[in-house]
Design an enzyme around this catalytic site. Structure first.
Site, PDB file in Angstrom:
ATOM      1  N   GLN A  81      50.887  -2.181  -2.836  1.00 24.76           N
ATOM      2  CA  GLN A  81      51.364  -3.462  -3.335  1.00 24.76           C
ATOM      3  C   GLN A  81      52.857  -3.634  -3.033  1.00 24.76           C
ATOM      4  OE1 GLN A  81      52.169  -4.573  -7.572  1.00 24.76           O
ATOM      5  NE2 GLN A  81      50.388  -5.895  -7.306  1.00 24.76           N
TER       6      GLN A  81
ATOM      7  N   GLY B  23      44.321  -1.438 -16.001  1.00 24.73           N
ATOM      8  CA  GLY B  23      45.695  -0.943 -16.054  1.00 24.73           C
ATOM      9  C   GLY B  23      45.896  -0.028 -17.238  1.00 24.73           C
TER      10      GLY B  23
ATOM     11  N   ASP C  78      42.898  -6.503 -20.704  1.00 32.50           N
ATOM     12  CA  ASP C  78      42.143  -6.124 -21.908  1.00 32.50           C
ATOM     13  C   ASP C  78      40.795  -5.461 -21.634  1.00 32.50           C
ATOM     14  OD1 ASP C  78      44.254  -7.123 -23.317  1.00 32.50           O
ATOM     15  OD2 ASP C  78      43.237  -8.892 -24.097  1.00 32.50           O
TER      16      ASP C  78
ATOM     17  N   CYS D 121      54.249  -9.424 -11.771  1.00 34.32           N
ATOM     18  CA  CYS D 121      55.119  -8.543 -12.567  1.00 34.32           C
ATOM     19  C   CYS D 121      56.029  -9.375 -13.472  1.00 34.32           C
ATOM     20  CB  CYS D 121      55.963  -7.647 -11.664  1.00 34.32           C
ATOM     21  SG  CYS D 121      57.061  -6.558 -12.610  1.00 34.32           S
TER      22      CYS D 121
ATOM     23  N   LYS E 289      47.949 -10.484  -6.322  1.00 30.80           N
ATOM     24  CA  LYS E 289      47.778 -10.345  -7.780  1.00 30.80           C
ATOM     25  C   LYS E 289      48.696 -11.331  -8.482  1.00 30.80           C
ATOM     26  CE  LYS E 289      47.018  -7.163 -11.497  1.00 30.80           C
ATOM     27  NZ  LYS E 289      47.981  -6.736 -12.483  1.00 30.80           N
TER      28      LYS E 289
ATOM     29  N   ASN F  81      41.451  -8.962 -14.545  1.00 37.96           N
ATOM     30  CA  ASN F  81      42.365  -7.966 -15.095  1.00 37.96           C
ATOM     31  C   ASN F  81      42.857  -8.434 -16.469  1.00 37.96           C
ATOM     32  OD1 ASN F  81      45.784  -7.066 -14.460  1.00 37.96           O
ATOM     33  ND2 ASN F  81      44.199  -5.673 -15.122  1.00 37.96           N
TER      34      ASN F  81
END
Length: 324
Positions: A70, A224, A202, A100, A139, A200
């Site tokens: 990435q 993650g 939880d 991010c 992402k 992505n």
């Protein structure tokens, strides 16, 4: 499942995490049947300047494949050059970070800040796709905040720019990792574009994975924080998908033995001084929820030698098993 021309064995992936998904942790996750590993995010500009520390983060072992690297940045020219440099590396996928939330990243217009400028985001995407010989993925997050939820718009731009798959974290930048991930936005994107969509946010249990797939229709799951101290999550989700059976949680012995194995890999990769300190957070995650582990964690946070860490972990395990 396929992303571009890359065949994937399963659809449960490790999310890129700064300071977490280094080589030792990736190897541990791979052992547990992770479908695709992601490196920590790499600064595209630093890559162009041939930065030594950046190059060290790009070390990939044979047993890791398939791997996605990435990269992040908001300058189309530098990101295109970074993509060209990455053509010589052994990773199968090149991923772009547009999610991010870290202040030091977004203050430069990088990461999730790029979602606030769809035109520039499009230029970055097109530049990377044009210069990469590998499938390029992206992402993103739901948006910058609740007043600027534009994930569907960015997803459509991504598809039109030649992106091969898209991962979406169902939180805004302003949420960071608080509150609840919005899985409805994942379903919206799945309905809006034709490339694979990776959900992505939880996924901490086998049931979470099943619910995300059922609720969103996403093509794959990216994990993650749910993998921190819990690499078994990949094996357990895959086993459930194949058989409908939920495997038991790892035993205390499995957790301690894996923590020690992880530490060994870290020492081999980073040297004892760095590894012992870097592993403190991982060991805390491995021990989380175990009886009497707070005391051990506090002690390990003060230990600076490899032998002492291993000795303290084994001592804790023996004591715990004796009590059983």
């Amino acid at each position: 499942m396929k992303i571009g021309n890359v065949e994937l064995k399963n659809k449960v992936f490790l999310s890129p995490m700064a300071g977490v998904t280094d080589l030792p942790f990736r190897l541990i996750c791979k052992e547990q049947n992770c479908g695709m590993l992601y490196t920590e995010m790499i600064n595209g500009k630093a890559l162009c300047y041939d930065d030594e520390n950046t190059k060290k983060m790009l070390k990939i072992e044979d047993e890791e494949h398939p791997v996605a690297v990435q990269i992040f940045g908001s300058d189309p020219e530098f990101m295109g050059r970074a993509a060209e440099i990455m053509n010589a590396y052994p990773n199968e996928i090149l991923d772009i970070n547009m999610g991010c939330p870290a202040p030091k990243v977004v203050k430069n217009g990088d990461g999730s800040a790029l979602m606030r400028n769809p035109k520039l985001a499009e230029e970055v995407l097109k530049s990377v796709v044009k210069n990469s010989t590998k499938p390029v993925t992206l992402k993103i997050r739901k948006g910058w905040d609740d007043n600027s939820v534009n994930a569907v718009e960015i997803a459509k731009i991504a598809e039109a720019s030649g992106i091969s798959a898209l991962a979406i974290h169902g939180r805004t930048r302003e949420q960071y990792y608080s509150g609840k991930a919005d899985w409805d936005i994942i379903a919206e994107i799945k309905n809006a574009i034709n490339i694979p969509v990776i959900g992505n946010g939880d996924v901490f249990t086998v049931e979470d994975a099943r619910n995300m797939l059922d609720k969103t229709g996403c093509d794959a799951i990216m994990i993650g924080r749910g993998a921190q101290g819990n690499p078994w999550i990949f094996k357990r989700i895959n086993h459930y998908m194949e058989t409908g059976e939920i495997l038991p949680e790892p035993t205390l012995e499995e957790k301690i033995n894996t923590a020690v194995k992880h530490l060994n890999l870290a020492v081999r990769e980073h040297g004892e001084y760095v590894a012992v300190r870097e592993m403190r957070k991982h060991i805390a995650w491995y021990l989380k929820g175990l009886k009497g582990s707070a005391k051990v964690r506090d002690e390990i946070n003060k230990i600076t030698s490899y032998e002492e860490v291993v000795s303290r972990l084994n001592e804790y395990m023996e004591d715990a098993l004796t009590l059983v």
